[in-house]
Design a protein around this motif. Structure first.
Motif, PDB file in Angstrom:
ATOM      1  N   TYR A 184       0.853  -1.198   0.000  1.00 60.53           N
ATOM      2  CA  TYR A 184       0.000   0.000   0.000  1.00 60.53           C
ATOM      3  C   TYR A 184       0.882   1.238   0.000  1.00 60.53           C
ATOM      4  O   TYR A 184       2.067   1.177   0.338  1.00 60.53           O
ATOM      5  CB  TYR A 184      -0.932   0.003   1.221  1.00 60.53           C
ATOM      6  N   ILE A 198      -6.008  -0.671   4.432  1.00 61.73           N
ATOM      7  CA  ILE A 198      -5.197  -1.514   5.318  1.00 61.73           C
ATOM      8  C   ILE A 198      -5.920  -1.738   6.645  1.00 61.73           C
ATOM      9  O   ILE A 198      -5.967  -2.854   7.173  1.00 61.73           O
ATOM     10  CB  ILE A 198      -3.816  -0.867   5.567  1.00 61.73           C
ATOM     11  N   LYS A 223      -7.119  -5.400   8.085  1.00 69.09           N
ATOM     12  CA  LYS A 223      -6.712  -5.866   9.416  1.00 69.09           C
ATOM     13  C   LYS A 223      -7.922  -6.249  10.261  1.00 69.09           C
ATOM     14  O   LYS A 223      -7.882  -7.222  11.024  1.00 69.09           O
ATOM     15  CB  LYS A 223      -5.908  -4.776  10.125  1.00 69.09           C
ATOM     16  N   PRO A 244       1.450  -5.960   6.155  1.00 71.81           N
ATOM     17  CA  PRO A 244       1.455  -4.778   5.285  1.00 71.81           C
ATOM     18  C   PRO A 244       2.874  -4.403   4.869  1.00 71.81           C
ATOM     19  O   PRO A 244       3.822  -4.612   5.622  1.00 71.81           O
ATOM     20  CB  PRO A 244       0.838  -3.688   6.168  1.00 71.81           C
TER      21      PRO A 244
END
Length: 328
Positions: A170, A181, A185, A197
């Motif tokens: 990302y 993100i 998660k 990540p």
């Protein structure tokens, strides 16, 4: 009497000419500005969907509306200049494609009286484009491309049942990517994944950052990032070298034999959602009263390229053998 009659006829001609000019002016098409970040299949599809929805709502291109389109080839430094140029054309409405373009347009057009309809924005609340998911802001609202993260992870687990760690590249500098993100998660534990990540803020770092996932991730999910999607061949090349299969957010890369699979939202539908909103605004609705539109679950679809999947060292599991989601 003749002079009076002549004067009356002269006045009638002038009045008729004025009425004709007013009618002509009122018949002129509405101008809509389209500010795009760059040429990309997803973003182009959102523009096509936008125009389609407006046509379906009585705003036919060339007759009722004309479009002035511009893009910066994904150069963020040129966006203010693009917005200023489009604003100088005095459009009735501006359609902004992607989060960076929409954020800059919101500031630039504040108080101008030109309403903004955004699209291809994952989280307009996190991007501070609107105050909540339940309302627009002053002069701005639009459509999100927020994908059903739980559905993506469920599909990924089905395709790669032994995968436990999902790598997610990302761009830390893009609000869209950061918001996604957080959502991955939150949804990952229910799907049996640990999220790994990896930040990528420059296309030149893609190979190194993706390579760093070797031994740390079993599968990669690439989001609808304005940095990553235009560079998906580079992402795929690095992932293939590390033998980490990819599930992408754009199905074009699957059809083109670049990545093994995708679970993608239909960007034409995302654009249609924005076009429906634009039609309401052109008919007098206040953007502030229109909440951002989200793609429905039905607007998503999986796609698998068996040949590319095999090249990444994986096979289609029996559970997906009859999914009717394959491309040649």
């Amino acid at each position: 009497m003749r002079r009076s009659m002549s004067k009356w006829l002269s006045g009638l001609v002038v009045a008729s000419a004025f009425a004709a000019s007013v009618a002509t002016a009122s018949a002129e098409p509405i101008k809509i500005a389209i500010a795009n970040f760059g040429e990309h299949p997803q973003l182009n599809a959102s523009i096509a969907g936008f125009k389609k929805a407006l046509a379906d709502n009585g705003f036919v291109e060339g007759k009722d509306v004309v479009y002035s389109e511009s893009n910066t080839s994904f150069d963020a430094s040129l966006v203010p200049q693009m917005i200023a140029k489009l604003q100088s054309e005095h459009p009735k409405l501006m359609y902004t494609v992607t989060t960076p373009v929409s954020q800059i347009a919101k500031k630039a057009l504040a108080g101008s009286g030109i309403p903004i309809v955004f699209t291809a924005v994952t989280d307009p609340v996190a991007a501070k484009l609107v105050p909540s998911w339940d309302a627009g802001d002053v002069g701005i609202t639009g459509s999100s491309d927020l994908q059903d993260i739980s559905a993506i992870l469920t599909f990924t687990k089905k395709l790669f049942p032994n995968a436990k760690r999902i790598g997610v590249p990302y761009n830390p500098g893009e609000a869209n990517d950061v918001a996604l993100i957080d959502k991955v998660k939150a949804a990952a534990p229910a799907a049996g994944f640990e999220v790994v990540p990896v930040g990528v803020d420059n296309v030149n770092d893609i190979q190194q950052r993706i390579a760093s996932l070797a031994g740390k991730a079993d599968v990669i999910y690439t989001p609808a990032s304005n940095l990553l999607q235009p560079a998906i061949p580079a992402v795929a090349a690095a992932a293939r070298q590390a033998q980490i299969p990819i599930v992408n957010s754009d199905d074009a890369a699957v059809r083109n034999g670049v990545v093994p699979a995708s679970f993608a939202v239909n960007y034409e539908q995302v654009g249609e959602n924005a076009g429906k909103i634009a039609a309401q605004i052109l008919k007098g609705a206040d953007p502030k009263t229109i909440k951002p539109a989200l793609p429905a679950y039905e607007d998503h679809a999986p796609l698998i390229n068996k040949t590319v999947l095999k090249a990444f060292g994986a096979e289609v599991p029996a559970s997906l053998a009859d999914c009717n989601c394959f491309t040649k």
